[in-house]
Design a protein around this motif. Structure first.
Motif, mmCIF file in Angstrom:
data_model
loop_
_atom_site.group_PDB
_atom_site.id
_atom_site.type_symbol
_atom_site.label_atom_id
_atom_site.label_comp_id
_atom_site.label_asym_id
_atom_site.label_seq_id
_atom_site.Cartn_x
_atom_site.Cartn_y
_atom_site.Cartn_z
ATOM 1 N N TYR A 67 0.893 -1.318 -0.145
ATOM 2 C CA TYR A 67 -0.261 -0.086 -0.364
ATOM 3 C C TYR A 67 0.434 1.240 -0.473
ATOM 4 N N CYS A 68 2.303 0.904 0.953
ATOM 5 C CA CYS A 68 2.902 2.824 0.830
ATOM 6 C C CYS A 68 3.433 2.909 -0.477
ATOM 7 N N SER A 72 2.586 6.273 -3.072
ATOM 8 C CA SER A 72 3.777 6.808 -2.574
ATOM 9 C C SER A 72 4.875 6.675 -4.510
ATOM 10 N N ALA A 130 6.980 6.182 6.108
ATOM 11 C CA ALA A 130 6.321 5.083 6.065
ATOM 12 C C ALA A 130 6.165 3.992 6.535
ATOM 13 N N TRP A 133 4.768 4.286 10.031
ATOM 14 C CA TRP A 133 3.692 3.730 9.764
ATOM 15 C C TRP A 133 3.839 2.709 9.613
ATOM 16 N N VAL A 134 3.778 1.635 9.007
ATOM 17 C CA VAL A 134 4.053 0.317 8.777
ATOM 18 C C VAL A 134 4.155 -0.406 9.762
#
Length: 135
Positions: A67-68, A72, A130, A133-134
């Motif tokens: 997803y990241c 991006s 990122a 966040w993950v």
């Protein structure tokens, strides 16, 4: 096509992860949630949960990483530049050693240079955010 399939050890690892995948209803079931009585029970629960749902957590982690990368484009470009440089270093190391200013650069040093060159791109792309966040 056989060249794209993973080697034997990787295939065995992937099959073990696939076999260890638990049903998502069990993984996300809230009826088993509760406040632990003490720190010992909390640690025991965390260890049991991590062991039982290891494959589910891995799949969730890989989904978040994907997803990241998809959301991006600059991060995808930065990763592509680094992977491309790493592949170029690997291919070049097979042919002949790289000599710069009379000194031979080992493949490890060349990968370090590739990482150093890619670092500003990763910083601009927000790779640190990122990763946190993950996790």
């Amino acid at each position: 096509l056989p060249r794209l399939s993973p080697p034997g050890w990787a295939r065995a690892w992937l099959e073990a992860r696939r076999a260890g995948l638990r049903p998502w209803g069990s993984f996300l079931g809230q009826r088993r949630f509760g406040v632990p009585r003490d720190l010992g029970e909390l640690l025991r629960r965390l260890g049991h949960n991590a062991e039982r749902f290891q494959s589910n957590y891995l799949l969730l982690f890989l989904g978040l990483v994907l997803y990241c990368l998809v959301t991006s484009p600059l991060l995808l470009v930065a990763l592509g530049v680094f992977v491309g440089a790493a592949v170029a270093v690997r291919l070049r190391a097979r042919e002949a050693p790289l000599v710069l200013l009379g000194r031979e650069l080992t493949p490890a040093h060349q990968l370090g240079v590739a990482g150093g060159v890619s670092l500003p791109l990763f910083w601009l792309a927000g790779a640190g955010a990122a990763v946190f966040w993950v996790l």
